[in-house]
Design a protein around this motif. Structure first.
Motif, PDB file in Angstrom:
ATOM      1  N   SER A 162       0.928  -1.103   0.089  1.00 27.14           N
ATOM      2  CA  SER A 162      -0.218   0.074  -0.184  1.00 27.14           C
ATOM      3  C   SER A 162       0.951   1.038  -0.148  1.00 27.14           C
ATOM      4  CB  SER A 162      -0.713  -0.245   1.322  1.00 27.14           C
ATOM      5  OG  SER A 162      -1.307   1.261   1.591  1.00 27.14           O
ATOM      6  N   PRO A 163       0.644   2.141  -0.522  1.00 25.97           N
ATOM      7  CA  PRO A 163       1.514   3.976  -0.884  1.00 25.97           C
ATOM      8  C   PRO A 163       1.173   4.163   0.333  1.00 25.97           C
ATOM      9  CG  PRO A 163      -0.876   3.667  -2.424  1.00 25.97           C
ATOM     10  CD  PRO A 163      -0.403   2.325  -1.615  1.00 25.97           C
ATOM     11  N   THR A 164       0.033   3.771   1.748  1.00 26.32           N
ATOM     12  CA  THR A 164       0.177   4.566   3.274  1.00 26.32           C
ATOM     13  C   THR A 164      -0.139   3.311   4.417  1.00 26.32           C
ATOM     14  OG1 THR A 164      -1.692   4.903   2.783  1.00 26.32           O
ATOM     15  CG2 THR A 164      -0.942   6.499   1.677  1.00 26.32           C
ATOM     16  N   ALA A 165      -0.613   4.114   5.088  1.00 24.77           N
ATOM     17  CA  ALA A 165      -1.142   3.167   5.988  1.00 24.77           C
ATOM     18  C   ALA A 165      -1.909   3.025   6.355  1.00 24.77           C
ATOM     19  CB  ALA A 165      -0.580   3.603   7.783  1.00 24.77           C
ATOM     20  N   SER A 166      -2.986   3.521   5.166  1.00 25.23           N
ATOM     21  CA  SER A 166      -4.253   3.267   5.418  1.00 25.23           C
ATOM     22  C   SER A 166      -4.766   2.068   5.188  1.00 25.23           C
ATOM     23  CB  SER A 166      -5.054   4.451   4.254  1.00 25.23           C
ATOM     24  OG  SER A 166      -4.215   5.954   3.998  1.00 25.23           O
ATOM     25  N   PRO A 167      -6.513   1.444   5.383  1.00 33.03           N
ATOM     26  CA  PRO A 167      -6.906   0.876   5.079  1.00 33.03           C
ATOM     27  C   PRO A 167      -7.208   0.343   3.496  1.00 33.03           C
ATOM     28  CG  PRO A 167      -8.143   1.901   6.372  1.00 33.03           C
ATOM     29  CD  PRO A 167      -6.778   2.573   6.259  1.00 33.03           C
ATOM     30  N   THR A 168      -7.003  -0.304   2.984  1.00 28.30           N
ATOM     31  CA  THR A 168      -7.401  -0.877   0.997  1.00 28.30           C
ATOM     32  C   THR A 168      -8.370  -1.952   1.152  1.00 28.30           C
ATOM     33  OG1 THR A 168      -5.193  -0.330   1.082  1.00 28.30           O
ATOM     34  CG2 THR A 168      -6.139  -1.092  -0.709  1.00 28.30           C
ATOM     35  N   TYR A 169      -9.577  -1.195   0.740  1.00 33.53           N
ATOM     36  CA  TYR A 169     -10.631  -2.317   0.522  1.00 33.53           C
ATOM     37  C   TYR A 169     -10.688  -3.430  -1.124  1.00 33.53           C
ATOM     38  CZ  TYR A 169     -11.939  -1.009   5.207  1.00 33.53           C
ATOM     39  OH  TYR A 169     -12.889   0.126   5.842  1.00 33.53           O
ATOM     40  N   VAL A 170     -10.851  -3.763  -1.291  1.00 38.85           N
ATOM     41  CA  VAL A 170     -10.301  -4.719  -3.065  1.00 38.85           C
ATOM     42  C   VAL A 170     -12.041  -5.041  -3.236  1.00 38.85           C
ATOM     43  CG1 VAL A 170      -9.758  -5.647  -4.798  1.00 38.85           C
ATOM     44  CG2 VAL A 170      -8.341  -4.755  -2.662  1.00 38.85           C
ATOM     45  N   PHE A 171     -13.133  -4.443  -4.358  1.00 38.88           N
ATOM     46  CA  PHE A 171     -14.458  -4.526  -4.925  1.00 38.88           C
ATOM     47  C   PHE A 171     -13.931  -6.241  -5.283  1.00 38.88           C
ATOM     48  CE2 PHE A 171     -15.844  -0.944  -2.555  1.00 38.88           C
ATOM     49  CZ  PHE A 171     -17.307  -0.903  -2.651  1.00 38.88           C
ATOM     50  N   SER A 172     -14.226  -6.958  -5.482  1.00 38.64           N
ATOM     51  CA  SER A 172     -14.223  -7.999  -6.203  1.00 38.64           C
ATOM     52  C   SER A 172     -15.756  -9.088  -6.055  1.00 38.64           C
ATOM     53  CB  SER A 172     -13.434  -8.909  -5.221  1.00 38.64           C
ATOM     54  OG  SER A 172     -13.040 -10.555  -5.435  1.00 38.64           O
ATOM     55  N   ARG A 173     -15.750 -10.048  -7.184  1.00 39.08           N
ATOM     56  CA  ARG A 173     -16.975 -10.752  -7.896  1.00 39.08           C
ATOM     57  C   ARG A 173     -16.298 -12.131  -6.527  1.00 39.08           C
ATOM     58  NH1 ARG A 173     -18.376  -6.846 -11.480  1.00 39.08           N
ATOM     59  NH2 ARG A 173     -17.112  -8.232 -12.937  1.00 39.08           N
ATOM     60  N   THR A 174     -14.891 -11.922  -7.370  1.00 36.03           N
ATOM     61  CA  THR A 174     -14.252 -13.584  -7.168  1.00 36.03           C
ATOM     62  C   THR A 174     -13.641 -14.623  -5.395  1.00 36.03           C
ATOM     63  OG1 THR A 174     -12.170 -13.220  -7.982  1.00 36.03           O
ATOM     64  CG2 THR A 174     -13.927 -13.862  -9.607  1.00 36.03           C
ATOM     65  N   GLN A 175     -13.285 -12.714  -5.263  1.00 33.98           N
ATOM     66  CA  GLN A 175     -12.547 -13.337  -3.833  1.00 33.98           C
ATOM     67  C   GLN A 175     -13.890 -13.193  -2.540  1.00 33.98           C
ATOM     68  OE1 GLN A 175      -9.334 -14.547  -3.166  1.00 33.98           O
ATOM     69  NE2 GLN A 175      -9.085 -14.329  -5.470  1.00 33.98           N
ATOM     70  N   PRO A 176     -13.942 -14.149  -1.686  1.00 29.96           N
ATOM     71  CA  PRO A 176     -14.409 -13.931  -0.595  1.00 29.96           C
ATOM     72  C   PRO A 176     -14.247 -12.611   0.311  1.00 29.96           C
ATOM     73  CG  PRO A 176     -13.032 -15.988  -0.218  1.00 29.96           C
ATOM     74  CD  PRO A 176     -12.856 -15.031  -1.305  1.00 29.96           C
ATOM     75  N   PRO A 177     -15.638 -11.959   0.586  1.00 28.64           N
ATOM     76  CA  PRO A 177     -15.049 -10.965   1.994  1.00 28.64           C
ATOM     77  C   PRO A 177     -14.285 -11.487   2.978  1.00 28.64           C
ATOM     78  CG  PRO A 177     -17.577 -11.717   0.969  1.00 28.64           C
ATOM     79  CD  PRO A 177     -16.556 -12.522   1.003  1.00 28.64           C
ATOM     80  N   GLY A 178     -13.245 -10.283   3.310  1.00 24.58           N
ATOM     81  CA  GLY A 178     -12.258 -10.382   4.210  1.00 24.58           C
ATOM     82  C   GLY A 178     -11.342  -9.837   4.550  1.00 24.58           C
ATOM     83  N   GLU A 179     -10.878  -9.857   5.558  1.00 21.22           N
ATOM     84  CA  GLU A 179      -9.026  -8.822   5.533  1.00 21.22           C
ATOM     85  C   GLU A 179      -8.042 -10.371   5.494  1.00 21.22           C
ATOM     86  OE1 GLU A 179      -6.653  -5.966   8.325  1.00 21.22           O
ATOM     87  OE2 GLU A 179      -8.644  -6.525   9.342  1.00 21.22           O
ATOM     88  N   ARG A 180      -7.408  -9.621   4.486  1.00 18.01           N
ATOM     89  CA  ARG A 180      -5.894 -10.501   4.286  1.00 18.01           C
ATOM     90  C   ARG A 180      -5.294 -10.019   3.416  1.00 18.01           C
ATOM     91  NH1 ARG A 180      -9.541 -12.654   1.617  1.00 18.01           N
ATOM     92  NH2 ARG A 180     -10.940 -13.311  -0.267  1.00 18.01           N
ATOM     93  N   ASP A 181      -4.145 -10.474   4.011  1.00 16.25           N
ATOM     94  CA  ASP A 181      -2.889 -10.230   2.830  1.00 16.25           C
ATOM     95  C   ASP A 181      -2.727  -8.541   2.797  1.00 16.25           C
ATOM     96  OD1 ASP A 181      -2.493 -12.696   2.243  1.00 16.25           O
ATOM     97  OD2 ASP A 181      -3.548 -13.293   0.573  1.00 16.25           O
ATOM     98  N   GLY A 182      -3.472  -7.671   3.725  1.00 15.43           N
ATOM     99  CA  GLY A 182      -3.064  -6.607   3.802  1.00 15.43           C
ATOM    100  C   GLY A 182      -4.051  -5.320   3.076  1.00 15.43           C
ATOM    101  N   VAL A 183      -5.264  -6.465   2.695  1.00 16.92           N
ATOM    102  CA  VAL A 183      -6.441  -6.020   2.126  1.00 16.92           C
ATOM    103  C   VAL A 183      -7.182  -6.105   2.868  1.00 16.92           C
ATOM    104  CG1 VAL A 183      -5.101  -5.082   0.108  1.00 16.92           C
ATOM    105  CG2 VAL A 183      -6.418  -7.263   0.320  1.00 16.92           C
ATOM    106  N   ILE A 184      -8.560  -5.378   2.579  1.00 18.58           N
ATOM    107  CA  ILE A 184     -10.120  -5.695   2.994  1.00 18.58           C
ATOM    108  C   ILE A 184     -11.288  -6.029   2.236  1.00 18.58           C
ATOM    109  CG2 ILE A 184     -11.738  -5.401   4.408  1.00 18.58           C
ATOM    110  CD1 ILE A 184     -10.058  -3.519   5.701  1.00 18.58           C
ATOM    111  N   PHE A 185     -11.645  -7.362   1.337  1.00 11.73           N
ATOM    112  CA  PHE A 185     -11.893  -7.450  -0.126  1.00 11.73           C
ATOM    113  C   PHE A 185     -13.600  -7.578   0.457  1.00 11.73           C
ATOM    114  CE2 PHE A 185      -8.535 -10.049  -1.067  1.00 11.73           C
ATOM    115  CZ  PHE A 185      -8.208 -10.400  -1.488  1.00 11.73           C
TER     116      PHE A 185
END
Length: 186
Positions: free
Chosen positions: A66-89
């Protein structure tokens, strides 16, 4: 109100990547890096689509940084929701997600490129600003930054800067029509 700022590096002909997804033509100038660093002090949330995440992982050698310490949210139709690998799906709609985020105090929200997710945010009229880095190249084809499929959205220029190597940055603010209700403008 916390603004949603849609930003990306784009070509003169409006592409964010070559047809194969490559972005080898994007190069940050020293002046641009300084301005981008300042921009990151104004945000505390990053949002992107899964394909943009995949491109970021490929660019950084296999791990998302991540370019900052900010939370990163990722919209995805293929990944299950939840936090992992430094992002929140998430699988929420952009409007539902944004209502939750804006309910919390904080800084602005950076929508990091990606045509498909940008289209969804524009369709729901959730973009408040555009922050565009223009690279002086015509690709003649590739992945468009603004794929069709949303109604007209009006913006006004609030800032433009010129950098070395012919690059420019443009900041536009969303212009929304004022409606009258019971004699009040909103």
């Amino acid at each position: 109100m916390r603004k949603v700022i849609l930003g990306a590096g784009i070509t003169l002909d409006g592409y964010i990547a070559r047809p194969d997804g490559a972005i080898d033509y994007l190069h940050m100038t020293k002046e641009g890096a300084k301005d981008f660093g300042h921009f990151f002090t104004t945000i505390d949330t990053i949002v992107m689509g899964r394909k943009t995440l995949d491109a970021a992982i490929a660019m950084s050698g296999g791990v998302f940084r991540s370019p900052t310490a900010s939370p990163t949210y990722v919209f995805s139709r293929t990944q299950p929701p939840g936090e992992r690998d430094g992002v929140i799906f998430t699988k929420q709609s952009p409007a539902a997600w944004l209502r939750k985020i804006r309910a919390r105090p904080g800084k602005h929200i950076f929508h990091m490129g990606g045509g498909e997710l940008a289209q969804s945010f524009l369709k729901a009229d959730l973009i408040d600003e555009l922050f565009l880095g223009i690279v002086p190249i015509l690709l003649g084809g590739g992945l468009p930054f603004f794929p069709a499929g949303f109604p007209q959205r009006d913006f006004t220029l609030v800032e433009n800067k010129t950098y070395s190597k012919g690059q420019i940055s443009l900041t536009y603010r969303r212009v929304r029509a004022k409606t009258k209700r019971k004699g009040l403008s909103t």
